[in-house]
Every structure is written in structure tokens, then in C-alpha cells.
Write a protein that holds these residues in place. Structure first.
Motif, mmCIF file in Angstrom:
data_model
loop_
_atom_site.group_PDB
_atom_site.id
_atom_site.type_symbol
_atom_site.label_atom_id
_atom_site.label_comp_id
_atom_site.label_asym_id
_atom_site.label_seq_id
_atom_site.Cartn_x
_atom_site.Cartn_y
_atom_site.Cartn_z
ATOM 1 N N TYR A 344 38.570 34.340 23.550
ATOM 2 C CA TYR A 344 39.174 34.079 24.787
ATOM 3 C C TYR A 344 38.120 33.762 26.200
ATOM 4 N N THR A 346 36.357 33.651 29.800
ATOM 5 C CA THR A 346 36.843 34.346 31.742
ATOM 6 C C THR A 346 36.196 34.000 32.194
ATOM 7 N N THR A 352 41.631 33.053 32.642
ATOM 8 C CA THR A 352 41.480 33.643 31.634
ATOM 9 C C THR A 352 42.308 32.160 30.314
ATOM 10 N N ALA A 416 31.929 37.691 35.363
ATOM 11 C CA ALA A 416 31.937 36.161 34.921
ATOM 12 C C ALA A 416 30.632 35.088 35.770
ATOM 13 N N HIS A 467 33.799 44.594 26.669
ATOM 14 C CA HIS A 467 34.508 43.003 27.717
ATOM 15 C C HIS A 467 36.071 43.619 28.064
ATOM 16 N N LEU A 469 40.470 42.503 28.367
ATOM 17 C CA LEU A 469 41.358 41.360 28.353
ATOM 18 C C LEU A 469 42.908 42.651 28.434
ATOM 19 N N GLN A 475 43.731 38.293 32.255
ATOM 20 C CA GLN A 475 42.575 39.065 33.609
ATOM 21 C C GLN A 475 41.679 39.038 32.503
ATOM 22 N N SER A 476 40.056 39.348 33.281
ATOM 23 C CA SER A 476 39.441 39.839 31.494
ATOM 24 C C SER A 476 37.984 39.978 32.628
ATOM 25 N N GLY A 477 36.980 40.281 31.645
ATOM 26 C CA GLY A 477 35.407 39.432 31.732
ATOM 27 C C GLY A 477 34.214 41.143 31.356
#
Length: 527
Positions: A344, A346, A352, A416, A467, A469, A475-477
Motif C-alpha cells: 500500500y 500512503t 491510500t 507522508a 507504519h 494501516l 488511513q495510513s502512514g
């Protein structure tokens, strides 16, 4: 990951306590195994798996794996490239390119033949309700339901690159698996009755071949991983109730497997090895499992933060090294996170997306994750305290660890970077003001990360690196701060370390003068 024993003990065949298998050679591209509970048969495709060359045949072997007759069928006519086989009544049905052929298992005579117009590769075949069989056609993606009495047929589904198929009569569920585009992005699907096929979540893409029911709620799936083969494959189990997948490593090119519910044995034809392996309630291969929890690192973090953002390793190649990890997309464009074999990205916009196999990474750390320690943190905990609790649980402070944390996050802050566009690229510590921050509240998800000892600083990031997820994959980063509760913390001590470095001229000419520990610390903390 641990394969848990089901209520009727079927998954005990994956216990980690011992190993017992039988291997039988002498076949010719064996593709499928089937049985009526008393007699066992193996399809052999011959030298060419796609040609009408007449060199295919069916072998019969005993329940203990001894060869009864190498060329049981056909006795008069020819088979070209027999793939999937199944038994309905006393007839052994075979998928043979554009036709389905049936042999009486007592007389060995050909008693059924049906050509499917426009079919190119009829692949796997299974028994449905009494008097019906189903066969898949990989090129068109069609699934055909055939009335064995009238020879009438209809299309009951279409899934591109379909391969394996299996029917559970009690639950009225039909399960299928695919090879996937680029021969490695396949998936597993299931439908009940006349419903639609739905893709099963939480299983890595692969080059799936055979699929079988272990019981009412568990499937077993063979996976070449990719094609051409790469020296190993996987055997998956999937829990339909928990929607969880686990796997063990196998030898390469395991095709259309058969599961014997009486003896709890798995019959595994290995095409390119010209053999059939029979597993008896034990670990597949203790030696083969050493691919778990071995760190694969592509690139050097000092070079990355020094401005080497150009990706050179395709995501497809990264997936062959691990199913869990983190890194950087091409040209610093956000953050890269790998979970359950899917990569994935970000973006700096907060979006994402799933990375295509052709996308390239400049720096990544991945492993095939299999936890050896699990504990729980239920009360609300802040980021610093959580890391302290994890650190206290690590027995060897100079070891490497992969860490997976799932739970509920009251709030979590991630970041990010936007992509860089023109050379010379700036050092990462000099563009911290360009990073974009995201704050999420009341979300469920997973932290994917590592703990590395100080001696790896410069090759990777020493200490913790995570990180995030979310469960909905929106939503992520890179994690900067959090408050969370009801956490499941899974830890795997990594037993080895493989380092690959880029071969491009930028890396060849990069000057490793002094380690920029301060710059690395600022990048990690985002300030």
C-alpha cells in the motif's frame, strides 16, 4: 503465524512437532489427484501442458502411495493434456483442454465425452450435486456446470484466470481460486447457492492452483506464488469464520491438491518435479519453514535519506521476499506499507492505494511474518508507554524483531512526504517542512513495524519504526504518535538478514562519508 487445530482436528496435519511424508516419482507433469475414498488417481499432462499431442494419461496409485498402474487410462483413445480430475458415481471425469472425458473406473472404458465450444484450457473439475460436475476454463474465466446424464451445460460464473474449484455439498458453497493477471495476482472466491462470487479478504495474492475443503469452514489452497517458479510455493489454509489465512512453505509447482477426509492426508502433485507428495498429519517440511522471520532489506537507509529516492526494485520482486513490512515508494512519493502480501502507498494527499506490481521501491524491509510471542494491552496506552512495554518484552536487545500490533486507536498521527521531481534530490532532513501530517480518531487498524539494534543504524533505522494501516485500508502512514487500547501485540524474532543494494549508477556513485545519525533521528520523528 500458527495454524490452529479446528474442532474436528483436521488442521493437526500442520502441527509443528514432527514431519512425515511420502514422495513418489516417475510421473509426467502430474497435475491433479482425486479419489472415491478407496481408489486414487493422478492425471499426467505429458511433455507439453498445452498441446494436443496425445501423450497424457491417468495413473492409479494405492492409498499408501504405491503405484498400481502408471497408465490406467485411456486404454484405446487418447488424452492430450489432462488437468483436473474428479469422480462422480463410477466415472472418472477429466478436463482435457477443450473437452471433458469420462472413464469407467471398473472397466477403464471411455463412457463420456463432451466438447465445450471455444474452450482452450479446461482446467480444474469437481463434483457438484448428484449427476452434475463443474469445470473451469482459464482463458475465458468461465465456470461450466455439466449434467453428466444429458450432457447439457451452462455457465454459472466468470472469473478471469480461474483455476481451482471445489464444492461443499453440505453447505452448498462453491470455492474457486485464480492465477491472476501477470501470473501472480490471483485471489480466492466463494459463493453460496445461486449467490454471487465474493473475494475472500486477508489473503495474499498468488498464483493459486488447487483448492479443497478441509471442513465446513476451512479451505486449503495451493499457491505457486508466481510464474515462472521461484524455488518454493505455499500451502494456505483459510478460516471462513474468522476470515484469516495462514500458510506454510512447500516445494515449487504444487498443483491441484487432494485432501483425504478419512486419513487427514494431503496429496500434492508437484508438476515440475514429476512427483506426488503425501503429507500425513505432520509439518510439511521443517527445513522449508526457515523462510519465515528472515529480514530482507533492499537499499541502505543512509543512502535513502541522503537523496537516493529513485526506485529500482519492482514491487512484484519485493513480494517474493516477504508479506509484511515497510519502505518507500518510487521518488519518495509517500510511504510504503506491506500487510498480508499487499503493498500500500500512503500519498501526501492522504489517499491510500494498492501499489501495482510494476511500481518500484527505493528502500524497503520485509519478512514473511510468523509471530513467536503474543501479549495484550487492554487499557488506554500512549505511544511512549507502549514502546516501553514492548521493549521490556524483548529478550535479546541485540536481536531484530518484526512487530504487528492490531487494535483500536483513539487517535493516531501519521505522515507522508510528497514526491520529489528534479535532480539533484535534496537530503530528507532538509525537506521536513514538506511532509504532510494526518490525524485519525477512533479507528481500527494495524501497526506494521520493526525493532532494530543500534549496530544496524545506517543500514536501517535503529529502535522502533512503525507504519499504520486502518482496517478499511483508507488511513495510513508513518507513525509519529498515538493513543490506543485493546491491542494485540505479535512479535517475531528475526533469525537472519539478507541485504540487497541497488545496482544503478546513483548508488554506485553515492558517497558514504559519515553517518548522519542526527538527520536520521529527525526524519524518523518527523521534526
Amino acid at each position: 503465524m500458527k495454524i490452529k487445530i479446528s474442532v474436528i482436528g483436521l488442521l493437526c496435519l500442520f502441527s509443528m512437532q514432527g514431519f512425515s511424508q511420502q514422495t513418489f516419482n516417475g510421473f509426467s507433469m502430474p497435475e491433479s489427484v482425486t479419489s472415491n475414498g478407496k481408489r486414487f488417481f493422478v492425471s499426467n499432462q505429458g511433455q507439453d501442458v498445452f498441446s494436443k499431442d496425445g501423450d497424457g494419461f491417468i495413473s492409479e496409485i494405492s492409498a499408501d502411495g504405491k503405484l498400481i498402474e502408471l497408465k490406467f487410462a485411456p486404454t484405446k483413445d487418447v488424452l492430450n493434456t489432462p488437468k483436473g480430475i474428479t469422480i462422480e458415481g463410477n466415472v472418472l471425469y477429466v478436463a482435457d483442454l477443450e473437452r471433458v472425458v469420462g472413464f469407467d473406473i471398473n472397466t477403464r472404458k471411455t463412457v463420456f465425452e463432451l466438447e465445450i465450444p471455444n474452450a482452450v484450457i479446461l482446467n480444474d473439475i469437481c463434483r457438484l450435486e448428484k449427476g452434475f460436475i463443474a469445470v473451469t476454463e482459464t482463458v475465458s474465466g468461465n465456470i461450466y456446470k455439466i449434467n453428466t446424464g444429458t450432457r447439457a451445460y451452462e455457465i454459472i460464473g466468470n472469473i478471469p484466470t480461474i483455476n481451482g474449484i471445489s464444492f461443499h455439498e453440505k453447505t452448498n458453497q462453491l470455492a474457486v481460486c485464480t492465477n491472476g493477471k501477470n501470473l501472480g495476482q490471483g485471489a480466492v472466491y466463494i459463493k453460496k447457492g445461486n449467490g454471487n462470487f465474493e473475494e475472500l479478504p486477508n489473503i495474499s495474492n498468488g498464483f493459486f492452483d488447487g483448492i479443497e475443503w478441509l471442513d465446513d469452514s476451512h479451505l486449503i489452497i495451493s499457491d505457486w506464488v508466481t510464474f515462472p517458479t521461484i524455488g518454493f510455493g505455499k500451502l494456505w489454509t483459510y478460516d471462513l469464520k474468522k476470515k484469516q489465512a495462514n500458510f506454510l512453505f512447500t516445494e515449487e509447482s504444487t498443483a491441484d491438491i487432494y485432501y483425504d477426509h478419512v486419513t487427514n492426508k494431503i496429496w500434492m502433485p508437484q508438476m515440475f518435479q514429476n512427483k506426488v507428495v503425501i503429507i500425513d498429519k505432520e509439518q510439511l517440511s521443517k527445513e522449508a519453514q526457515n523462510k519465515f522471520n528472515k529480514l530482507y532489506n533492499f537499499g541502505v537507509i543512509d543512502a535513502f535519506i541522503g537523496g537516493l529516492y529513485k526506485g529500482t526494485l519492482p514491487i512484484k520482486q519485493l513480494k517474493l521476499k516477504g508479506d509484511f513490512g515497510l519502505g518507500a515508494p518510487d521518488l519518495l512519493d509517500g510511504e510504503l506499507t506491506m500487510l498480508d502480501g499487499k503493498a500500500y502507498q500512503t500519498k501526501s494527499t492522504g489517499e491510500t492505494v494498492v501499489l501495482e506490481d510494476e511500481h518500484k521501491t527505493s528502500f524497503s524491509s520485509v519478512t514473511f511474518f510468523k509471530s513467536d510471542t503474543t501479549f495484550f494491552v487492554k487499557p488506554i496506552v500512549e505511544h511512549k508507554i507502549l514502546l516501553e512495554q514492548i521493549a521490556q518484552s524483548l529478550k535479546n536487545k541485540n536481536a531484530m524483531y518484526a512487530i504487528k500490533i492490531t487494535g483500536n486507536f483513539d487517535d493516531i498521527k501519521t505522515r507522508a512526504f510528497p514526491p520529489v521531481k528534479t535532480k539533484p534530490f535534496p537530503k530528507l532532513a532538509t525537506i521536513l517542512e514538506k511532509q504532510q501530517f494526518f490525524e485519525y480518531e477512533n479507528t481500527a487498524g494495524t501497526l506494521i513495524g520493526y525493532y532494530f539494534p543500534e549496530y544496524l543504524n545506517g543500514i536501517n533505522v535503529s529502535g522502533f519504526h512503525f507504519h499504520f494501516l486502518s482496517d478499511d485500508k483508507k488511513q495510513s502512514g508513518h507513525v509519529l504518535d498515538l493513543t490506543a487500547k485493546n491491542l494485540i501485540i505479535e512479535i517475531a524474532e528475526l533469525k537472519g538478514f539478507d541485504l540487497d543494494i541497488p545496482s544503478d549508477k546513483d548508488f554506485q556513485n553515492f558517497k558514504f562519508n559519515t553517518k548522519d545519525h542526527e538527520g536520521l533521528k529527525r526524519v524518523e520523528q518527523g521534526k
